[in-house]
Design an enzyme around this catalytic site. Structure first.
Site, PDB file in Angstrom:
ATOM      1  N   CYS A   1       0.894  -1.179   0.165  1.00  0.00           N
ATOM      2  CA  CYS A   1      -0.123  -0.146  -0.082  1.00  0.00           C
ATOM      3  C   CYS A   1       0.868   1.167  -0.129  1.00  0.00           C
ATOM      4  O   CYS A   1       0.166   2.284   0.028  1.00  0.00           O
ATOM      5  CB  CYS A   1      -0.944   0.015   1.113  1.00  0.00           C
ATOM      6  SG  CYS A   1      -1.982  -1.556   1.561  1.00  0.00           S
TER       7      CYS A   1
ATOM      8  N   ASN B   1     -10.409  -0.550   0.602  1.00  0.00           N
ATOM      9  CA  ASN B   1      -8.768  -0.273   0.377  1.00  0.00           C
ATOM     10  C   ASN B   1      -8.437  -1.008  -1.008  1.00  0.00           C
ATOM     11  O   ASN B   1      -8.505  -2.066  -1.234  1.00  0.00           O
ATOM     12  CB  ASN B   1      -8.368  -1.398   1.573  1.00  0.00           C
ATOM     13  CG  ASN B   1      -6.792  -1.376   1.688  1.00  0.00           C
ATOM     14  OD1 ASN B   1      -6.187  -0.685   0.932  1.00  0.00           O
ATOM     15  ND2 ASN B   1      -6.066  -1.836   2.691  1.00  0.00           N
TER      16      ASN B   1
ATOM     17  N   HIS C   1      -3.285   6.620   2.913  1.00  0.00           N
ATOM     18  CA  HIS C   1      -3.854   5.380   2.462  1.00  0.00           C
ATOM     19  C   HIS C   1      -5.028   5.315   3.151  1.00  0.00           C
ATOM     20  O   HIS C   1      -5.263   5.259   4.299  1.00  0.00           O
ATOM     21  CB  HIS C   1      -2.822   4.199   2.686  1.00  0.00           C
ATOM     22  CG  HIS C   1      -3.190   2.977   2.406  1.00  0.00           C
ATOM     23  ND1 HIS C   1      -3.753   2.762   1.281  1.00  0.00           N
ATOM     24  CD2 HIS C   1      -3.128   1.915   3.240  1.00  0.00           C
ATOM     25  CE1 HIS C   1      -4.163   1.363   1.325  1.00  0.00           C
ATOM     26  NE2 HIS C   1      -3.892   0.731   2.488  1.00  0.00           N
TER      27      HIS C   1
HETATM   28  N1  ACO Z   1     -18.542  -8.627   9.912  1.00  0.00           N
HETATM   29  C1  ACO Z   1     -18.735  -9.109  11.528  1.00  0.00           C
HETATM   30  N2  ACO Z   1     -17.845  -9.270  12.318  1.00  0.00           N
HETATM   31  C2  ACO Z   1     -16.586  -9.399  11.741  1.00  0.00           C
HETATM   32  C3  ACO Z   1     -16.260  -9.031  10.560  1.00  0.00           C
HETATM   33  C4  ACO Z   1     -17.121  -8.794   9.649  1.00  0.00           C
HETATM   34  N3  ACO Z   1     -16.809  -8.497   8.365  1.00  0.00           N
HETATM   35  N4  ACO Z   1     -15.065  -9.184  10.685  1.00  0.00           N
HETATM   36  C5  ACO Z   1     -14.508  -9.474  11.795  1.00  0.00           C
HETATM   37  N5  ACO Z   1     -15.591  -9.784  12.587  1.00  0.00           N
HETATM   38  C6  ACO Z   1     -15.540 -10.073  13.889  1.00  0.00           C
HETATM   39  C7  ACO Z   1     -14.596 -11.003  14.377  1.00  0.00           C
HETATM   40  O1  ACO Z   1     -14.672 -12.297  14.345  1.00  0.00           O
HETATM   41  C8  ACO Z   1     -14.401 -10.617  16.028  1.00  0.00           C
HETATM   42  O2  ACO Z   1     -15.400 -11.441  16.619  1.00  0.00           O
HETATM   43  P1  ACO Z   1     -15.220 -11.934  18.073  1.00  0.00           P
HETATM   44  O3  ACO Z   1     -14.998 -10.679  18.858  1.00  0.00           O
HETATM   45  O4  ACO Z   1     -16.428 -12.876  18.433  1.00  0.00           O
HETATM   46  O5  ACO Z   1     -13.750 -13.188  17.878  1.00  0.00           O
HETATM   47  C9  ACO Z   1     -15.002  -9.185  15.951  1.00  0.00           C
HETATM   48  O6  ACO Z   1     -15.531  -8.917  14.773  1.00  0.00           O
HETATM   49  C10 ACO Z   1     -13.785  -8.307  16.195  1.00  0.00           C
HETATM   50  O7  ACO Z   1     -12.701  -8.484  15.353  1.00  0.00           O
HETATM   51  P2  ACO Z   1     -11.544  -7.570  15.331  1.00  0.00           P
HETATM   52  O8  ACO Z   1     -10.307  -8.083  14.362  1.00  0.00           O
HETATM   53  O9  ACO Z   1     -11.030  -7.193  16.740  1.00  0.00           O
HETATM   54  O10 ACO Z   1     -12.105  -6.374  14.437  1.00  0.00           O
HETATM   55  P3  ACO Z   1     -11.265  -4.938  14.529  1.00  0.00           P
HETATM   56  O11 ACO Z   1     -12.115  -3.859  15.138  1.00  0.00           O
HETATM   57  O12 ACO Z   1      -9.963  -4.980  14.930  1.00  0.00           O
HETATM   58  O13 ACO Z   1     -11.623  -4.550  13.002  1.00  0.00           O
HETATM   59  C11 ACO Z   1     -10.293  -4.463  10.854  1.00  0.00           C
HETATM   60  C12 ACO Z   1     -10.769  -5.394  12.020  1.00  0.00           C
HETATM   61  C13 ACO Z   1     -11.293  -3.655  10.162  1.00  0.00           C
HETATM   62  C14 ACO Z   1      -9.563  -5.489   9.966  1.00  0.00           C
HETATM   63  C15 ACO Z   1      -9.193  -3.784  11.536  1.00  0.00           C
HETATM   64  O14 ACO Z   1      -8.282  -4.452  12.380  1.00  0.00           O
HETATM   65  C16 ACO Z   1      -8.180  -2.903  10.521  1.00  0.00           C
HETATM   66  O15 ACO Z   1      -8.916  -2.485   9.610  1.00  0.00           O
HETATM   67  N6  ACO Z   1      -7.165  -3.327  10.552  1.00  0.00           N
HETATM   68  C17 ACO Z   1      -6.011  -2.869   9.589  1.00  0.00           C
HETATM   69  C18 ACO Z   1      -5.991  -3.259   8.223  1.00  0.00           C
HETATM   70  C19 ACO Z   1      -5.233  -2.592   7.296  1.00  0.00           C
HETATM   71  O16 ACO Z   1      -5.283  -1.302   7.435  1.00  0.00           O
HETATM   72  N7  ACO Z   1      -4.463  -3.311   6.257  1.00  0.00           N
HETATM   73  C20 ACO Z   1      -3.651  -2.372   5.515  1.00  0.00           C
HETATM   74  C21 ACO Z   1      -3.040  -3.315   4.672  1.00  0.00           C
HETATM   75  S1  ACO Z   1      -3.722  -4.242   3.294  1.00  0.00           S
HETATM   76  C22 ACO Z   1      -2.508  -4.381   2.267  1.00  0.00           C
HETATM   77  O17 ACO Z   1      -1.620  -3.923   2.392  1.00  0.00           O
HETATM   78  C23 ACO Z   1      -2.976  -5.453   0.961  1.00  0.00           C
END
Ligand code: ACO
Length: 316
Positions: free
Chosen positions: A114, A272, A242
């Site tokens: 990214c 993204n 980004h």
């Molecule tokens: N819908 C509903 N629930 C979901 C979903 C979904 N799509 N995805 C995960 N959950 C659930 C999980 O299973 C978890 O459930 P649990 O508590 O029962 O175990 C709960 O939601 C919380 O999950 P978390 O992973 O803690 O959610 P978080 O608030 O951290 O959000 C996210 C996840 C959006 C992925 C976040 O961590 C994020 O944006 N991280 C950064 C990602 C990023 O920036 N990547 C960039 C690089 S990409 C690249 O280079 C190609």
């Protein structure tokens, strides 16, 4: 001092809009979860007749048309990507043929995930004086749906496809982009294994670890670019971050006390798009008249690697 200016931009996104509601029919998720955790409402996914090449070509042609330059004037063509149509030859060499760039044009792809578009702009600024022609064509392009696990709700809701392009010009009296770049080797956090590993060739991500990294790296990059340029945030007209997660951006904006109106993004309708994210947003801002001639955009990218990069780009 020599440096670089942004001359024009171009963008191409697939026709198919995939809403959060559409995704609820594929995985156990909801519009409320996706919007509140990421800020994403819809994204574009490539469909029939669309490809990495078709997106790159459309975005590149648009940027060249906007710049009013012909293919013979381009000295360097770089595509930041990890999802090209072919493993080799790279997307930049495919563009060379389709755009009719000269044979001595330096054409290659670059993978810094990214952060790739900023790596590519920086590389162009160093190659153009060697090449002898003033203009570079720089793209960030991804078809992330090729490496998406559509059964993994924690990643498949995040990603979109698209290509953004920019014509940049090197000049002896142009400003240095004040680029900062770096990486931490942490493939356990974010990885697409590749076709020879025996593993499924899809994005595997520890979202929380990436999140923790991003909320530290993004503000640090902004501060480092400003320090290198010797200016304060008030000298910046737009902050182009980004588009990974609106919460990451909101936390960085709050930490740096930046004016929110200068940090508007487009994640709500792009998702993204990895390397395409920054040039797509630049193109939206330029097209909307929100980034004008003589104005400066401070761009920051971060992603798999884990990589990060920041640069200050002035619109010619
Ligand atoms: N819908 C509903 N629930 C979901 C979903 C979904 N799509 N995805 C995960 N959950 C659930 C999980 O299973 C978890 O459930 P649990 O508590 O029962 O175990 C709960 O939601 C919380 O999950 P978390 O992973 O803690 O959610 P978080 O608030 O951290 O959000 C996210 C996840 C959006 C992925 C976040 O961590 C994020 O944006 N991280 C950064 C990602 C990023 O920036 N990547 C960039 C690089 S990409 C690249 O280079 C190609």
């Amino acid at each position: 001092m020599s440096g670089l200016k942004l001359v024009s931009t171009g963008a191409a996104i697939p026709a198919e809009v995939v809403t959060n509601e559409d995704l609820t029919r594929r995985v156990d998720t909801s519009d409320e979860w996706i919007v509140s955790r990421t800020g994403i409402r819809s994204r574009r996914w490539c469909g029939e007749g669309e490809s990495h090449t078709s997106l790159c070509l459309a975005a590149a042609r648009q940027a060249m048309e906007q710049a009013g330059i012909g293919p013979e004037e381009i000295g360097v063509c770089l595509v930041a990507t990890f999802t090209g149509d072919r493993m080799t030859p790279g997307a930049a060499t495919i563009l060379q043929g389709k755009l009719g760039l000269r044979e001595d044009t330096v054409c290659f792809d670059l993978n810094a995930a990214c952060a790739g578009f900023i790596y590519a702009v920086h590389t162009a600024s160093r190659l153009l004086p060697v090449n002898g022609r003033r203009y570079g064509l720089v793209l960030g392009a991804e078809v992330l749906t090729r490496v998406t696990d559509f059964d993994d709700r924690s990643t498949c809701v995040l990603f979109g496809d698209g290509a953004g392009a920019a014509v940049v010009e090197w000049g002896e009296d142009y400003p240095d982009p004040c680029t900062v770049m770096g990486c931490q080797a942490r493939d356990e956090v974010l990885c697409v294994p590749g076709i020879h590993t025996g593993e499924e060739n899809v994005i595997r991500m520890d979202g929380q670890a990436v999140f923790r990294f991003a909320v530290e790296a993004l503000p640090r990059c902004v501060e480092e670019v400003l320090a290198k340029a010797g200016v304060g945030p008030e000298a910046v007209d737009r902050f182009v971050f980004h588009q990974a997660n609106q919460r990451i951006i909101d936390l960085a904006v709050r930490k740096l006390k930046l004016p929110v109106e200068k940090c508007a993004g487009n994640i709500d309708h792009t998702g993204n798009t990895s390397a395409a994210s920054i040039p797509l947003l630049l193109d939206e801002l330029v097209s909307a008249g929100q980034l004008k001639q003589g104005q400066r955009a401070l761009c920051v990218g971060f992603g798999a690697g884990l990589t990060w990069a920041g640069a200050l780009l002035e619109l010619r």
